[in-house]
Motif scaffolding. Structure first.
Motif, PDB file in Angstrom:
ATOM      1  N   TYR A   1       0.832  -1.202   0.000  1.00 44.06           N
ATOM      2  CA  TYR A   1       0.000   0.000   0.000  1.00 44.06           C
ATOM      3  C   TYR A   1       0.869   1.256   0.000  1.00 44.06           C
ATOM      4  O   TYR A   1       2.046   1.216   0.361  1.00 44.06           O
ATOM      5  CB  TYR A   1      -0.923   0.021   1.228  1.00 44.06           C
ATOM      6  N   ILE A   2       0.265   2.372  -0.427  1.00 41.86           N
ATOM      7  CA  ILE A   2       0.943   3.667  -0.425  1.00 41.86           C
ATOM      8  C   ILE A   2       0.676   4.334   0.922  1.00 41.86           C
ATOM      9  O   ILE A   2      -0.472   4.626   1.265  1.00 41.86           O
ATOM     10  CB  ILE A   2       0.444   4.563  -1.569  1.00 41.86           C
ATOM     11  N   SER A   3       1.726   4.580   1.658  1.00 41.48           N
ATOM     12  CA  SER A   3       1.569   5.037   3.040  1.00 41.48           C
ATOM     13  C   SER A   3       0.973   6.439   3.158  1.00 41.48           C
ATOM     14  O   SER A   3       0.254   6.732   4.114  1.00 41.48           O
ATOM     15  CB  SER A   3       2.925   4.994   3.763  1.00 41.48           C
TER      16      SER A   3
ATOM     17  N   GLU B   1      -1.212   8.066   1.107  1.00 37.71           N
ATOM     18  CA  GLU B   1      -2.527   8.301   0.517  1.00 37.71           C
ATOM     19  C   GLU B   1      -3.595   7.680   1.413  1.00 37.71           C
ATOM     20  O   GLU B   1      -3.504   6.519   1.800  1.00 37.71           O
ATOM     21  CB  GLU B   1      -2.577   7.697  -0.890  1.00 37.71           C
TER      22      GLU B   1
ATOM     23  N   SER C   1      -5.528   4.439   0.156  1.00 34.58           N
ATOM     24  CA  SER C   1      -4.550   3.364  -0.008  1.00 34.58           C
ATOM     25  C   SER C   1      -4.076   2.851   1.347  1.00 34.58           C
ATOM     26  O   SER C   1      -3.970   1.638   1.577  1.00 34.58           O
ATOM     27  CB  SER C   1      -3.345   3.852  -0.822  1.00 34.58           C
ATOM     28  N   ASN C   2      -3.787   3.774   2.247  1.00 34.10           N
ATOM     29  CA  ASN C   2      -3.318   3.401   3.580  1.00 34.10           C
ATOM     30  C   ASN C   2      -4.392   2.620   4.331  1.00 34.10           C
ATOM     31  O   ASN C   2      -4.115   1.559   4.917  1.00 34.10           O
ATOM     32  CB  ASN C   2      -2.931   4.661   4.352  1.00 34.10           C
TER      33      ASN C   2
ATOM     34  N   GLN D   1       6.299   4.389  -0.315  1.00 34.48           N
ATOM     35  CA  GLN D   1       6.051   5.816  -0.438  1.00 34.48           C
ATOM     36  C   GLN D   1       5.667   6.161  -1.871  1.00 34.48           C
ATOM     37  O   GLN D   1       6.141   5.541  -2.827  1.00 34.48           O
ATOM     38  CB  GLN D   1       7.282   6.615  -0.019  1.00 34.48           C
ATOM     39  N   TYR D   2       4.811   7.180  -2.002  1.00 32.53           N
ATOM     40  CA  TYR D   2       4.309   7.565  -3.317  1.00 32.53           C
ATOM     41  C   TYR D   2       5.436   7.860  -4.302  1.00 32.53           C
ATOM     42  O   TYR D   2       5.362   7.491  -5.474  1.00 32.53           O
ATOM     43  CB  TYR D   2       3.398   8.788  -3.178  1.00 32.53           C
TER      44      TYR D   2
ATOM     45  N   VAL E   1      -2.795  -4.993  -4.034  1.00 32.98           N
ATOM     46  CA  VAL E   1      -2.174  -3.672  -4.139  1.00 32.98           C
ATOM     47  C   VAL E   1      -3.197  -2.568  -3.878  1.00 32.98           C
ATOM     48  O   VAL E   1      -4.259  -2.536  -4.505  1.00 32.98           O
ATOM     49  CB  VAL E   1      -1.554  -3.482  -5.541  1.00 32.98           C
TER      50      VAL E   1
ATOM     51  N   ALA F   1      -3.088   1.154  -4.335  1.00 38.88           N
ATOM     52  CA  ALA F   1      -2.272   2.251  -4.875  1.00 38.88           C
ATOM     53  C   ALA F   1      -2.953   2.860  -6.082  1.00 38.88           C
ATOM     54  O   ALA F   1      -3.742   2.202  -6.768  1.00 38.88           O
ATOM     55  CB  ALA F   1      -0.887   1.732  -5.269  1.00 38.88           C
TER      56      ALA F   1
ATOM     57  N   SER G   1       1.744   4.291  -9.147  1.00 35.37           N
ATOM     58  CA  SER G   1       2.486   3.497  -8.173  1.00 35.37           C
ATOM     59  C   SER G   1       2.265   2.010  -8.405  1.00 35.37           C
ATOM     60  O   SER G   1       3.193   1.201  -8.283  1.00 35.37           O
ATOM     61  CB  SER G   1       2.055   3.870  -6.755  1.00 35.37           C
ATOM     62  N   ALA G   2       1.034   1.630  -8.746  1.00 35.48           N
ATOM     63  CA  ALA G   2       0.744   0.225  -9.021  1.00 35.48           C
ATOM     64  C   ALA G   2       1.560  -0.278 -10.207  1.00 35.48           C
ATOM     65  O   ALA G   2       2.048  -1.418 -10.211  1.00 35.48           O
ATOM     66  CB  ALA G   2      -0.745   0.035  -9.282  1.00 35.48           C
TER      67      ALA G   2
END
Length: 394
Positions: A171-173, A175, A178-179, A204-205, A227, A229, A233-234
């Protein structure tokens, strides 16, 4: 940034002149909070096109109750704090009757509080974090939450007999959605489905090198990688998984389910499964919107292979507000501003709406009940793998 759409103002002026009335008093003011810069740009900017299509169609057909929509925009630049400023500016300075947007759950989580305090209807265009509208009177969403959609994806995979005994989560921390999806929703639903998973892996993004995270994933060699994201990012993660020869499936909920990912992910994306709230082939009207949207977006230099469900949601939100205003007899009279705002909020209770997303949409609480479409990238194409009907409203 505040901006009125020039083409809409021209239409407004023309209709007002025909009516023999003052232009300033002969429009229906609707606010639109957008994000055309920052981390949300690629996902959020196309909703501007969708809203413009809806407004242009409505104004060409005579507007709302005989008056054209005057659309007033505020660009957050993807900053949640600016979404709150936007809500206050549009409600207090521009005196709009209702607000379409903001885009993301992070923006909506702060802006909805201002809408509630200022007593103006606000309908975010993409936010899908569960619980955002709970207890609200003025905050409503024509979207489906991530928890339900990801659960539908897992159910469809199980029905199809796809091997998914083990999983890893990325996951994107930074967002919000996403988080939340990566640390709470995905783990809970995977466990509920009996799928073993490791600790969620944050990314991270702005990360460019994901080799370490992917190496960690491959240590357990899971059947699936879930995923949470945005598409960019994905795509980085999928490319690195392919480089390190991962053989399982990549899955995700609504966060990266944009038709553009077919090209963005490339051949490595084949087999990826995700959820969407819009299917272009559902009706002739859905298909017509998709074609018009793609044409106009590309004309504006926004490359699109198809409409994302957030684009369809933005389009339908404008039409839903039109339905509300027609039922309430909204006039746009500045002396009746708060009275007419209150009537719109009241009108949402028990409303049914049909659009390009679905027919006879109802709301459970303040959130729409929508179908879920399981999308698979197959042979380089955006294909429908399965679908789940909308839940019934209480």
């Amino acid at each position: 940034m505040r901006k009125r759409t020039a083409g809409i103002l021209a239409a407004a002026a023309a209709i007002a002149l025909c009516a023999g009335a003052s232009w300033a008093q002969e429009t229906i003011k609707i606010g639109n909070i957008v994000a055309t810069a920052g981390v949300l740009k690629s996902a959020a900017e196309p909703t501007v096109v969708a809203v413009d299509i809806a407004v242009d169609e409505i104004n060409a057909a005579g507007g709302i109750n005989g008056k054209p929509i005057e659309l007033i925009r505020y660009d957050t630049g993807s900053d949640p704090k600016q979404a709150a400023v936007a809500a206050r500016t549009l409600a207090q300075d521009d005196k709009v009757l209702a607000i379409v947007g903001p885009f993301s759950s992070g923006e909506a989580s702060v802006a909805l509080n201002d809408a509630e305090r200022l007593k103006v209807l606000m309908m975010p265009t993409s936010s899908s974090a569960p619980g955002l509208t709970d207890g609200k009177r003025y905050g409503w969403r024509l979207s489906e939450d991530e928890f339900k959609q990801f659960g539908r994806l897992l159910a469809a995979m199980k029905k199809a007999g796809i091997k998914m005994d083990t999983a890893e989560i990325v996951y994107i921390s930074e967002e919000v959605v996403s988080n939340a999806a990566g640390t709470k929703l995905y783990p809970a639903l995977l466990e509920q489905a009996g799928i073993k998973h490791g600790d969620p892996i944050p990314v991270q993004y702005k990360s460019f090198d994901l080799s370490a995270q992917v190496a960690k994933i491959l240590q357990s060699n899971p059947d699936i990688v879930a995923v949470a994201a945005l598409p960019g990012s994905a795509s980085k993660l999928i490319a690195e998984l392919d480089r390190q020869d991962y053989q399982g499936r990549v899955i995700g909920s609504q966060i990266f389910s944009d038709p553009n990912v077919v090209e963005l992910f490339g051949p490595a994306g084949d087999g990826t499964l995700m959820m969407a709230g819009f299917w272009k082939g559902r009706t002739p009207e859905s298909q017509a919107f998709n074609e018009k949207f793609v044409e106009l977006a590309n004309e504006r230099g926004i490359p699109k292979a198809g409409a994302h469900h957030s684009d369809a949601q933005a389009y339908d939100t404008v039409y839903l507000i039109k339905q509300l205003m027609e039922a309430a007899g909204t006039t746009g009279d500045p002396d009746k501003l708060q009275e007419e705002r209150e009537a719109l909020a009241d009108g949402m209770k028990g409303i049914r709406f049909s659009g390009i997303l679905a027919d006879d949409i109802c709301f459970d609480g303040n959130d729409a009940e929508l179908a879920g479409y399981v999308i698979e990238i197959k042979d380089g194409e955006w294909t429908k793998f399965d679908e789940a009907p909308a839940d019934k409203c209480d």
